[in-house]
Design an enzyme around this catalytic site. Structure first.
Site, PDB file in Angstrom:
ATOM      1  N   ASP A 160     -87.797  17.847   8.964  1.00 37.16           N
ATOM      2  CA  ASP A 160     -87.221  16.496   9.028  1.00 37.16           C
ATOM      3  C   ASP A 160     -86.598  16.188  10.386  1.00 37.16           C
ATOM      4  O   ASP A 160     -85.652  15.401  10.481  1.00 37.16           O
ATOM      5  CB  ASP A 160     -86.165  16.289   7.926  1.00 37.16           C
ATOM      6  CG  ASP A 160     -86.756  16.462   6.544  1.00 37.16           C
ATOM      7  OD1 ASP A 160     -87.962  16.175   6.388  1.00 37.16           O
ATOM      8  OD2 ASP A 160     -86.024  16.886   5.644  1.00 37.16           O
ATOM      9  N   LYS A 202     -90.649  14.403  13.328  1.00 37.97           N
ATOM     10  CA  LYS A 202     -92.004  14.662  13.832  1.00 37.97           C
ATOM     11  C   LYS A 202     -92.886  13.418  13.722  1.00 37.97           C
ATOM     12  O   LYS A 202     -93.624  13.075  14.637  1.00 37.97           O
ATOM     13  CB  LYS A 202     -92.641  15.827  13.047  1.00 37.97           C
ATOM     14  CG  LYS A 202     -91.882  17.138  13.200  1.00 37.97           C
ATOM     15  CD  LYS A 202     -92.434  18.233  12.306  1.00 37.97           C
ATOM     16  CE  LYS A 202     -92.163  18.037  10.834  1.00 37.97           C
ATOM     17  NZ  LYS A 202     -90.749  18.132  10.440  1.00 37.97           N
ATOM     18  N   GLY A 203     -92.797  12.753  12.540  1.00 35.82           N
ATOM     19  CA  GLY A 203     -93.633  11.565  12.312  1.00 35.82           C
ATOM     20  C   GLY A 203     -93.386  10.516  13.380  1.00 35.82           C
ATOM     21  O   GLY A 203     -94.318   9.955  13.949  1.00 35.82           O
ATOM     22  N   GLY A 246     -92.623  14.892   4.439  1.00 33.56           N
ATOM     23  CA  GLY A 246     -92.429  13.444   4.409  1.00 33.56           C
ATOM     24  C   GLY A 246     -92.137  13.018   5.835  1.00 33.56           C
ATOM     25  O   GLY A 246     -91.087  13.346   6.370  1.00 33.56           O
ATOM     26  N   HIS A 247     -93.100  12.380   6.467  1.00 35.80           N
ATOM     27  CA  HIS A 247     -92.953  11.995   7.871  1.00 35.80           C
ATOM     28  C   HIS A 247     -92.780  10.479   7.960  1.00 35.80           C
ATOM     29  O   HIS A 247     -93.660   9.729   7.543  1.00 35.80           O
ATOM     30  CB  HIS A 247     -94.174  12.455   8.678  1.00 35.80           C
ATOM     31  CG  HIS A 247     -94.298  13.956   8.742  1.00 35.80           C
ATOM     32  ND1 HIS A 247     -95.304  14.599   9.409  1.00 35.80           N
ATOM     33  CD2 HIS A 247     -93.514  14.926   8.212  1.00 35.80           C
ATOM     34  CE1 HIS A 247     -95.130  15.904   9.293  1.00 35.80           C
ATOM     35  NE2 HIS A 247     -94.062  16.128   8.560  1.00 35.80           N
ATOM     36  N   GLN A 267     -92.866  20.628   8.120  1.00 35.08           N
ATOM     37  CA  GLN A 267     -91.689  21.499   7.963  1.00 35.08           C
ATOM     38  C   GLN A 267     -91.154  21.872   9.353  1.00 35.08           C
ATOM     39  O   GLN A 267     -91.262  21.074  10.266  1.00 35.08           O
ATOM     40  CB  GLN A 267     -92.018  22.742   7.125  1.00 35.08           C
ATOM     41  CG  GLN A 267     -92.270  22.436   5.652  1.00 35.08           C
ATOM     42  CD  GLN A 267     -93.668  21.923   5.356  1.00 35.08           C
ATOM     43  OE1 GLN A 267     -94.641  22.557   5.684  1.00 35.08           O
ATOM     44  NE2 GLN A 267     -93.771  20.777   4.716  1.00 35.08           N
ATOM     45  N   GLY A 272     -85.635  12.569  -1.808  1.00 35.12           N
ATOM     46  CA  GLY A 272     -84.410  11.768  -1.866  1.00 35.12           C
ATOM     47  C   GLY A 272     -83.138  12.610  -1.947  1.00 35.12           C
ATOM     48  O   GLY A 272     -82.032  12.075  -2.011  1.00 35.12           O
ATOM     49  N   ARG A 273     -83.277  13.948  -1.914  1.00 38.51           N
ATOM     50  CA  ARG A 273     -82.086  14.802  -2.018  1.00 38.51           C
ATOM     51  C   ARG A 273     -81.226  14.664  -0.762  1.00 38.51           C
ATOM     52  O   ARG A 273     -81.760  14.527   0.345  1.00 38.51           O
ATOM     53  CB  ARG A 273     -82.498  16.279  -2.155  1.00 38.51           C
ATOM     54  CG  ARG A 273     -83.162  16.610  -3.467  1.00 38.51           C
ATOM     55  CD  ARG A 273     -83.596  18.071  -3.493  1.00 38.51           C
ATOM     56  NE  ARG A 273     -84.657  18.348  -2.529  1.00 38.51           N
ATOM     57  CZ  ARG A 273     -85.157  19.550  -2.302  1.00 38.51           C
ATOM     58  NH1 ARG A 273     -84.668  20.597  -2.929  1.00 38.51           N
ATOM     59  NH2 ARG A 273     -86.135  19.724  -1.446  1.00 38.51           N
TER      60      ARG A 273
HETATM   61  P1  GDP Z   1     -90.158  14.443   9.860  1.00 39.05           P
HETATM   62  O1  GDP Z   1     -90.392  15.062   8.530  1.00 39.05           O
HETATM   63  O2  GDP Z   1     -89.905  15.474  10.930  1.00 39.05           O
HETATM   64  O3  GDP Z   1     -91.227  13.477  10.271  1.00 39.05           O
HETATM   65  O4  GDP Z   1     -88.788  13.620   9.736  1.00 39.05           O
HETATM   66  P2  GDP Z   1     -88.366  12.663   8.509  1.00 39.05           P
HETATM   67  O5  GDP Z   1     -89.134  11.408   8.605  1.00 39.05           O
HETATM   68  O6  GDP Z   1     -88.389  13.397   7.224  1.00 39.05           O
HETATM   69  O7  GDP Z   1     -86.828  12.449   8.820  1.00 39.05           O
HETATM   70  C1  GDP Z   1     -86.396  11.871  10.020  1.00 39.05           C
HETATM   71  C2  GDP Z   1     -85.551  10.639   9.666  1.00 39.05           C
HETATM   72  O8  GDP Z   1     -84.816  10.224  10.791  1.00 39.05           O
HETATM   73  C3  GDP Z   1     -86.396   9.444   9.267  1.00 39.05           C
HETATM   74  O9  GDP Z   1     -85.688   8.678   8.335  1.00 39.05           O
HETATM   75  C4  GDP Z   1     -86.559   8.684  10.584  1.00 39.05           C
HETATM   76  O10 GDP Z   1     -86.777   7.296  10.385  1.00 39.05           O
HETATM   77  C5  GDP Z   1     -85.221   8.917  11.198  1.00 39.05           C
HETATM   78  N1  GDP Z   1     -85.182   8.984  12.684  1.00 39.05           N
HETATM   79  C6  GDP Z   1     -86.100   9.518  13.516  1.00 39.05           C
HETATM   80  N2  GDP Z   1     -85.641   9.481  14.790  1.00 39.05           N
HETATM   81  C7  GDP Z   1     -84.415   8.909  14.734  1.00 39.05           C
HETATM   82  C8  GDP Z   1     -83.418   8.638  15.712  1.00 39.05           C
HETATM   83  O11 GDP Z   1     -83.542   8.915  16.899  1.00 39.05           O
HETATM   84  N3  GDP Z   1     -82.255   8.046  15.264  1.00 39.05           N
HETATM   85  C9  GDP Z   1     -82.047   7.749  13.966  1.00 39.05           C
HETATM   86  N4  GDP Z   1     -80.880   7.202  13.621  1.00 39.05           N
HETATM   87  N5  GDP Z   1     -82.969   8.005  13.002  1.00 39.05           N
HETATM   88  C10 GDP Z   1     -84.126   8.593  13.392  1.00 39.05           C
HETATM   89  P1  IMO Z   2     -91.214  17.802   6.738  1.00 39.77           P
HETATM   90  O1  IMO Z   2     -92.637  17.999   7.187  1.00 39.77           O
HETATM   91  C1  IMO Z   2     -87.594  19.624   5.140  1.00 39.77           C
HETATM   92  C2  IMO Z   2     -88.103  22.793   2.190  1.00 39.77           C
HETATM   93  C3  IMO Z   2     -87.693  22.525   0.756  1.00 39.77           C
HETATM   94  C4  IMO Z   2     -87.315  23.922   0.321  1.00 39.77           C
HETATM   95  C5  IMO Z   2     -88.331  24.793   1.045  1.00 39.77           C
HETATM   96  C6  IMO Z   2     -89.546  25.153   0.208  1.00 39.77           C
HETATM   97  O2  IMO Z   2     -90.935  16.458   6.198  1.00 39.77           O
HETATM   98  O3  IMO Z   2     -90.259  18.231   7.817  1.00 39.77           O
HETATM   99  P2  IMO Z   2     -91.657  23.871  -0.756  1.00 39.77           P
HETATM  100  O4  IMO Z   2     -91.806  22.524  -1.387  1.00 39.77           O
HETATM  101  O5  IMO Z   2     -92.447  24.049   0.492  1.00 39.77           O
HETATM  102  O6  IMO Z   2     -91.878  24.980  -1.734  1.00 39.77           O
HETATM  103  O7  IMO Z   2     -90.095  23.968  -0.353  1.00 39.77           O
HETATM  104  O8  IMO Z   2     -88.747  24.052   2.175  1.00 39.77           O
HETATM  105  N1  IMO Z   2     -89.073  21.819   2.743  1.00 39.77           N
HETATM  106  C7  IMO Z   2     -88.760  20.911   3.662  1.00 39.77           C
HETATM  107  N2  IMO Z   2     -87.567  20.596   4.214  1.00 39.77           N
HETATM  108  N3  IMO Z   2     -88.722  18.996   5.546  1.00 39.77           N
HETATM  109  C8  IMO Z   2     -89.918  19.311   5.015  1.00 39.77           C
HETATM  110  O9  IMO Z   2     -91.087  18.792   5.482  1.00 39.77           O
HETATM  111  C9  IMO Z   2     -89.971  20.285   3.991  1.00 39.77           C
HETATM  112  N4  IMO Z   2     -90.963  20.810   3.243  1.00 39.77           N
HETATM  113  C10 IMO Z   2     -90.396  21.763   2.493  1.00 39.77           C
HETATM  114  O10 IMO Z   2     -86.624  21.621   0.695  1.00 39.77           O
HETATM  115  O11 IMO Z   2     -86.035  24.250   0.835  1.00 39.77           O
HETATM  116 MG    MG Z   3     -89.613  14.964   6.561  1.00 38.11          MG
END
Ligand code: GDP
Ligand code: IMO
Ligand code: MG
Length: 420
Positions: A11, A14-15, A38-39, A220, A298-299
């Site tokens: 999280d 990356k997306g 979830g990107h 991840q 959503g956690r």
């Molecule tokens: P990913 O899994 O690595 O693609 O990241 P996620 O999308 O799960 O989580 C990143 C969250 O941070 C998302 O809600 C993005 O919209 C948000 N985000 C990304 N870059 C920024 C930033 O520079 N500032 C803020 N405030 N939010 C960001």
């Molecule tokens: P993105 O690509 C953050 C975490 C889960 C759990 C552990 C194992 O959005 O960064 P799994 O479902 O793979 O058996 O879960 O890894 N986890 C993530 N945490 N971002 C993710 O993906 C994750 N994918 C799995 O919360 O701790």
């Molecule tokens: Mg994510």
């Protein structure tokens, strides 16, 4: 081929970064993970969350490849495609799926749930998407692959695998998949069969020979890697740069830059050790300001200060050549921002990641002056520049991207001479 991956616990953003730099590439390829990812991408006032489909899908002319290292849930995949089509994106024409990618069955999800329940307090905190059981079937040589969908005996193979799962589920005394879930899956599989499939190792070999630019998109993060993460609180795939080779069939000597994405602080969702975690008002403030709630489940995400030993470790195991620092805006207004420079273990200073960070580990911090506000168009605040410089000096890699908001536009590309 360049690689972009998470340098923390996932999280990192990356997306967003893939979407920003996608115009530099002809192909964006996911190499591991599945719908546990979830990107999030935000542009033109719209938010999109991708789980299986690569984050280049909104950029016209980009091929989006789902590699052999990815595990696909046909039901989730189809929902994602439909959502994108409803948003006016022509997914089908830009999407290629490796025939070697493994399929997640409804009973894989049931096994994931059964295993977590069985672990009780010691649960991983899995996203319950069936990731672990699917990779277990892959390495156990029982899995079903996308390329199997055209086989005439597909249904027999599916039933044989479900029977095996049901035997395991009965040991856990856990219910199997419902008839509705099975039907939904089989319907989705019939749809999945109509998408373009490819032998991705050959496809990418050809693309690279033609001089095309390929970006491997990780899911991840490094500390969730099956080998190098905080085992057993990890996911079931290799999230590190080496995973891009095995997850796509591209040789290591074809890797160019490796971009590591990290937040200006740390988060983690699910169980497991987290040395710099803040269980206080500051942690709560970061969670609220950063909207730190899982994109898939959503956690609430656990929040803490930046951890340099962990970041250095990520630089090392991935061969990271440049870094993208995300979400500095979330720390706006905090007077003193801390950075963990090393750990204290058994009275000794340790600046590298040890085998186990579960217990007896005290983070040692330096305090940095906060930067107030990043919302003006002027230069980055001097305190933020100092924060960036401190990290670059500590890990020996330049920060070439600074993200100051979730929108595509809130991104600063820095011209920095490469370190070393
Ligand atoms: P990913 O899994 O690595 O693609 O990241 P996620 O999308 O799960 O989580 C990143 C969250 O941070 C998302 O809600 C993005 O919209 C948000 N985000 C990304 N870059 C920024 C930033 O520079 N500032 C803020 N405030 N939010 C960001
Ligand atoms: P993105 O690509 C953050 C975490 C889960 C759990 C552990 C194992 O959005 O960064 P799994 O479902 O793979 O058996 O879960 O890894 N986890 C993530 N945490 N971002 C993710 O993906 C994750 N994918 C799995 O919360 O701790
Ligand atoms: Mg994510």
């Amino acid at each position: 081929m360049d690689v972009l991956l998470g340098a923390q616990w996932g999280d990192e953003g990356k997306g967003k970064v893939v979407d920003v730099i996608a115009p530099r590439y002809e192909v964006i390829a996911r190499f591991q993970g599945g719908p546990n990812a979830g990107h999030t991408l935000i542009f033109e006032g719209q938010k999109h969350v991708l789980h299986t489909i690569p984050s280049g899908v909104f950029r016209a002319g980009t091929v989006n490849l789902v590699g052999n290292g990815v595990v696909i849930d046909p039901v989730i995949f189809l929902k994602e495609v439909r959502n994108l089509e409803a948003a006016g994106v022509d997914v089908r024409s830009s999407l290629l799926i490796s025939r070697r990618a493994h399929l997640i069955l409804p009973t894989h999800r049931a096994l994931d749930a059964a295993s977590e329940l069985d672990k009780g307090k010691g649960k991983i905190g899995s996203t319950l998407k069936g990731i672990g059981p699917t990779y277990m079937d892959k390495t156990g040589r029982n899995g079903l692959r996308v390329g199997d969908l055209v086989r005439t005996d597909l249904l027999d193979r599916y039933k044989a695998l479900v029977r095996k799962h049901e035997r395991l589920l009965s040991l856990y005394d856990h219910p199997g998949a419902t008839a509705e879930a099975e039907k939904e899956w089989l319907d989705a599989v019939a749809q999945l069969r109509t998408f373009n499939t490819v032998d991705c190792e050959h496809y990418l070999d050809q693309a690279l020979r033609e001089g095309k630019h390929v970006l491997a998109e990780g899911a991840q993060g490094t500390l969730l890697d099956i080998d190098f993460g905080t085992y057993p609180f990890v996911t079931s795939s290799n999230t590190i740069s080496a995973g891009a080779c095995t997850g796509l069939g591209v040789a290591p000597n074809r890797i160019g830059t490796v971009t590591g994405i990290f937040k200006a602080y740390c988060t983690r969702v699910g169980s497991g050790p987290f040395p710099t975690e803040l269980n206080d008002a500051t942690g709560e403030r970061i969670r609220t300001a950063g909207n730190e709630f899982g994109s898939t489940t959503g956690r609430p995400r656990r929040c803490g200060w930046l951890d340099l030993p962990a970041l250095r470790y990520a630089v090392m195991v991935n061969g990271i050549t440049e870094l993208a620092m995300m979400k500095a805006d979330v720390l706006n207004g905090i007077d003193t921002i801390r950075i963990c420079t090393h750990y204290r273990i058994d009275g000794r200073n340790v600046d590298r990641m040890p085998f186990d960070i579960t217990e007896g580990i005290e983070p040692e911090y330096i305090d940095m002056a906060g930067w107030g506000d990043t919302s003006s168009d002027a230069e980055l605040p001097v305190q933020l520049q100092r924060y960036i410089g401190t990290i670059e000096a500590a890990v020996g890699v330049p920060i070439t991207i600074v993200s100051l908001g979730p929108d595509r536009k809130e991104t600063i590309l820095r011209e920095v001479a490469h370190a070393g």
